[in-house]
Design a protein around this motif. Structure first.
Motif, PDB file in Angstrom:
ATOM      1  N   CYS A  98      17.585   3.542   8.716  1.00  0.00           N
ATOM      2  CA  CYS A  98      18.032   2.179   9.021  1.00  0.00           C
ATOM      3  C   CYS A  98      17.015   1.169   8.498  1.00  0.00           C
ATOM      4  N   TRP A  99      17.506  -0.019   8.161  1.00  0.00           N
ATOM      5  CA  TRP A  99      16.644  -1.068   7.613  1.00  0.00           C
ATOM      6  C   TRP A  99      15.443  -1.333   8.511  1.00  0.00           C
ATOM      7  N   GLU A 100      15.662  -1.352   9.842  1.00  0.00           N
ATOM      8  CA  GLU A 100      14.564  -1.693  10.729  1.00  0.00           C
ATOM      9  C   GLU A 100      13.472  -0.629  10.785  1.00  0.00           C
ATOM     10  N   THR A 101      13.766   0.594  10.337  1.00  0.00           N
ATOM     11  CA  THR A 101      12.708   1.611  10.283  1.00  0.00           C
ATOM     12  C   THR A 101      11.755   1.368   9.121  1.00  0.00           C
ATOM     13  N   TYR A 102      12.103   0.439   8.231  1.00  0.00           N
ATOM     14  CA  TYR A 102      11.256   0.114   7.080  1.00  0.00           C
ATOM     15  C   TYR A 102      10.648  -1.286   7.157  1.00  0.00           C
ATOM     16  N   ALA A 103      11.340  -2.238   7.799  1.00  0.00           N
ATOM     17  CA  ALA A 103      10.942  -3.639   7.635  1.00  0.00           C
ATOM     18  C   ALA A 103      10.705  -4.397   8.938  1.00  0.00           C
ATOM     19  N   SER A 104      10.802  -3.775  10.092  1.00  0.00           N
ATOM     20  CA  SER A 104      10.570  -4.473  11.354  1.00  0.00           C
ATOM     21  C   SER A 104       9.085  -4.464  11.707  1.00  0.00           C
ATOM     22  N   SER A 105       8.722  -5.204  12.737  1.00  0.00           N
ATOM     23  CA  SER A 105       7.326  -5.203  13.186  1.00  0.00           C
ATOM     24  C   SER A 105       6.923  -3.832  13.711  1.00  0.00           C
ATOM     25  N   ASP A 106       7.850  -3.132  14.368  1.00  0.00           N
ATOM     26  CA  ASP A 106       7.542  -1.775  14.837  1.00  0.00           C
ATOM     27  C   ASP A 106       7.257  -0.840  13.664  1.00  0.00           C
ATOM     28  N   ALA A 107       8.035  -0.990  12.578  1.00  0.00           N
ATOM     29  CA  ALA A 107       7.809  -0.161  11.393  1.00  0.00           C
ATOM     30  C   ALA A 107       6.447  -0.454  10.787  1.00  0.00           C
ATOM     31  N   LEU A 108       6.066  -1.723  10.785  1.00  0.00           N
ATOM     32  CA  LEU A 108       4.762  -2.103  10.244  1.00  0.00           C
ATOM     33  C   LEU A 108       3.637  -1.480  11.059  1.00  0.00           C
ATOM     34  N   LEU A 109       3.725  -1.587  12.381  1.00  0.00           N
ATOM     35  CA  LEU A 109       2.699  -1.001  13.242  1.00  0.00           C
ATOM     36  C   LEU A 109       2.615   0.506  13.047  1.00  0.00           C
ATOM     37  N   LYS A 110       3.765   1.159  12.909  1.00  0.00           N
ATOM     38  CA  LYS A 110       3.799   2.610  12.726  1.00  0.00           C
ATOM     39  C   LYS A 110       3.147   3.009  11.403  1.00  0.00           C
ATOM     40  N   GLN A 111       3.479   2.310  10.324  1.00  0.00           N
ATOM     41  CA  GLN A 111       2.932   2.650   9.013  1.00  0.00           C
ATOM     42  C   GLN A 111       1.422   2.433   8.952  1.00  0.00           C
ATOM     43  N   VAL A 112       0.961   1.333   9.497  1.00  0.00           N
ATOM     44  CA  VAL A 112      -0.472   1.066   9.497  1.00  0.00           C
ATOM     45  C   VAL A 112      -1.206   2.075  10.362  1.00  0.00           C
ATOM     46  N   SER A 113      -0.619   2.412  11.506  1.00  0.00           N
ATOM     47  CA  SER A 113      -1.242   3.392  12.397  1.00  0.00           C
ATOM     48  C   SER A 113      -1.388   4.749  11.718  1.00  0.00           C
ATOM     49  N   GLU A 114      -0.353   5.178  10.992  1.00  0.00           N
ATOM     50  CA  GLU A 114      -0.384   6.476  10.321  1.00  0.00           C
ATOM     51  C   GLU A 114      -1.394   6.513   9.175  1.00  0.00           C
ATOM     52  N   ASN A 115      -1.767   5.352   8.661  1.00  0.00           N
ATOM     53  CA  ASN A 115      -2.720   5.288   7.548  1.00  0.00           C
ATOM     54  C   ASN A 115      -4.057   4.674   7.959  1.00  0.00           C
ATOM     55  N   MET A 116      -4.324   4.675   9.263  1.00  0.00           N
ATOM     56  CA  MET A 116      -5.512   4.030   9.795  1.00  0.00           C
ATOM     57  C   MET A 116      -6.804   4.552   9.160  1.00  0.00           C
ATOM     58  N   ASN A 117      -6.894   5.862   8.965  1.00  0.00           N
ATOM     59  CA  ASN A 117      -8.130   6.452   8.429  1.00  0.00           C
ATOM     60  C   ASN A 117      -8.441   5.998   7.008  1.00  0.00           C
ATOM     61  N   GLN A 118      -7.404   5.537   6.286  1.00  0.00           N
ATOM     62  CA  GLN A 118      -7.628   5.096   4.912  1.00  0.00           C
ATOM     63  C   GLN A 118      -7.991   3.613   4.821  1.00  0.00           C
ATOM     64  N   THR A 119      -7.881   2.904   5.930  1.00  0.00           N
ATOM     65  CA  THR A 119      -8.198   1.480   5.912  1.00  0.00           C
ATOM     66  C   THR A 119      -9.708   1.280   5.859  1.00  0.00           C
ATOM     67  N   THR A 120     -10.129   0.088   5.474  1.00  0.00           N
ATOM     68  CA  THR A 120     -11.564  -0.200   5.396  1.00  0.00           C
ATOM     69  C   THR A 120     -12.014  -1.017   6.604  1.00  0.00           C
ATOM     70  N   TRP A 121     -11.556  -2.250   6.688  1.00  0.00           N
ATOM     71  CA  TRP A 121     -11.964  -3.127   7.794  1.00  0.00           C
ATOM     72  C   TRP A 121     -11.314  -2.725   9.116  1.00  0.00           C
ATOM     73  N   LEU A 122     -10.022  -2.389   9.089  1.00  0.00           N
ATOM     74  CA  LEU A 122      -9.261  -2.211  10.326  1.00  0.00           C
ATOM     75  C   LEU A 122      -9.755  -1.042  11.167  1.00  0.00           C
ATOM     76  N   LYS A 123     -10.083   0.076  10.545  1.00  0.00           N
ATOM     77  CA  LYS A 123     -10.473   1.255  11.327  1.00  0.00           C
ATOM     78  C   LYS A 123     -11.766   1.031  12.109  1.00  0.00           C
ATOM     79  N   GLN A 124     -12.544   0.057  11.697  1.00  0.00           N
ATOM     80  CA  GLN A 124     -13.756  -0.263  12.430  1.00  0.00           C
ATOM     81  C   GLN A 124     -13.474  -1.119  13.668  1.00  0.00           C
ATOM     82  N   MET A 125     -12.278  -1.705  13.733  1.00  0.00           N
ATOM     83  CA  MET A 125     -11.936  -2.638  14.815  1.00  0.00           C
ATOM     84  C   MET A 125     -11.010  -2.036  15.867  1.00  0.00           C
TER      85      MET A 125
END
Length: 372
Positions: free
Chosen positions: A262-289
């Motif tokens: 569904c569209w919302e699994t790709y473009a909603s705020s929940d989808a954004l939080l999920k994608q960033v969370s799953e890639n947290m270890n690859q982030t630079t600034w965010l994983k420190q916060m």
């Protein structure tokens, strides 16, 4: 039920036209109302008097007489504080309520976070308690409460005020909120989908010249209120606008509705939080916060973009922007609107952090500032 005979309908139509006319012009006169609306002077005068008595309009001084002389006309003005309304937004994360006047100015506001473990009974108890507090506030201000308006996620049966199916907020399923509130407070109650409420707010207080608009909510899931030729689209069972559950990919991630991609699994705020969370270890600034996924918020994601975190910027701006753009393009091709207006926390945080922002050429951000 309203009496729908022709005489009553014509009178009501004229009163609504007069009220809207005066609201848009701030100050006018009875002769001017009659002239511009094509209503006889006696009829316009009588209906204006009724609207004054009911608290919607007021006399605000006297005007100048014409060159031919005669009695100076009374100035008629909109009376925003002649009545008040209790506005309720049942958000997944937040119960947001306010006492507002007829111009939608907030007189008093209550906000309370919803707990993840909260039961239906606890939520409804909290809701009725706070509605009662707002009614008491209106009494203190000596502004009569005209009614209660509720915006809710999911499929809402507006004729009965029943929330039929809120896939992202399931404890509300089959709750007849209209009867519950009207019986408890003896006030008229209107319950509708939050996206439809937002589109009406945009139409009345923001983009009043546009006749065909799409108001898009992107928090949690994705939904839309669609107005075509100044008419709200509802469909046979009030489910018009559930566009977050249109499919982008049959083999995509599973949605809370049970379908995949569904569209919302790709473009909603929940989808954004999920994608960033799953890639947290690859982030630079965010994983420190952030210590855990539970601490991740949209303002933090926006801050990461501001601080040049490339992984977060790729996900939050370009990946999400691509999917959001695909869905919006489909809406534009289907409905041919004058405007697509975007609501949601990420439009105020993530989408405002990059300049130039590639998303800003795709749609218009909401400017009315009304959460209801």
């Amino acid at each position: 039920m309203l009496n729908t005979n022709k005489k009553i309908d014509v009178k009501l139509t004229h009163k609504i036209s007069i009220l809207e006319y005066v609201r848009c012009r701030i100050r006018t006169t009875k002769p001017q109302i009659a002239k511009d609306l094509g209503i006889s002077t006696p009829t316009a005068s009588s209906l204006v008097d009724e609207l004054i008595e009911e608290g919607y309009l007021k006399v605000d001084g006297t005007g100048s007489s014409t060159e031919l002389g005669g009695k100076r006309p009374k100035i008629i003005a909109f009376h925003p504080r002649g009545k008040s309304i209790i506005a309720v937004h049942l958000g997944i994360e937040l119960l947001d309520m306010a006492l507002i006047d007829l111009s939608a100015s907030i007189l008093f506001r209550i906000q309370e976070r919803n707990r993840r473990d909260e039961s239906k009974e606890q939520l409804l108890h909290k809701l009725t308690l706070q509605v009662g507090e707002l009614i008491k506030k209106a009494e203190d201000l000596k502004i009569p409460v005209l009614g209660i308006g509720v915006g809710s996620p999911g499929l809402v049966e507006t004729k009965t005020g029943t929330i039929r199916d809120a896939s992202n907020f399931s404890i509300l399923n089959n709750v007849n909120l209209g009867d519950l509130l009207s019986e408890r407070f003896n006030k008229p109650v209107w319950v509708d989908n939050e996206c439809k409420n937002l589109s009406l707010a945009e139409k009345w207080f923001g983009q009043d010249e546009a006749q065909t608009i799409i108001s898009l909510m992107t928090d949690g899931g994705i939904g839309a209120g669609v107005i075509i030729d100044n008419q709200m689209m509802r469909g046979i069972d009030d489910s018009f606008g559930e566009i977050g559950h249109t499919t982008l990919n049959f083999n995509g991630p599973k949605c809370r509705c049970g379908n995949r991609g569904c569209w919302e699994t790709y473009a909603s705020s929940d989808a954004l939080l999920k994608q960033v969370s799953e890639n947290m270890n690859q982030t630079t600034w965010l994983k420190q916060m952030v210590d855990s996924a539970e601490d991740l918020t949209l303002p933090l994601i926006a801050k990461a973009v501001e601080n040049g975190d490339p992984v977060v910027e790729q996900i939050a701006i370009y990946d999400l922007g691509t999917y959001l753009g695909i869905g919006i393009a489909n809406l534009v091709n289907t409905f041919n609107p004058e405007l697509v207006i975007i609501h949601g926390e990420k439009t105020r945080s993530v989408c405002s952090t990059v300049n130039p922002n590639p998303l800003k050429n795709l749609f218009i951000f909401s400017s009315i500032g009304i959460p209801f």
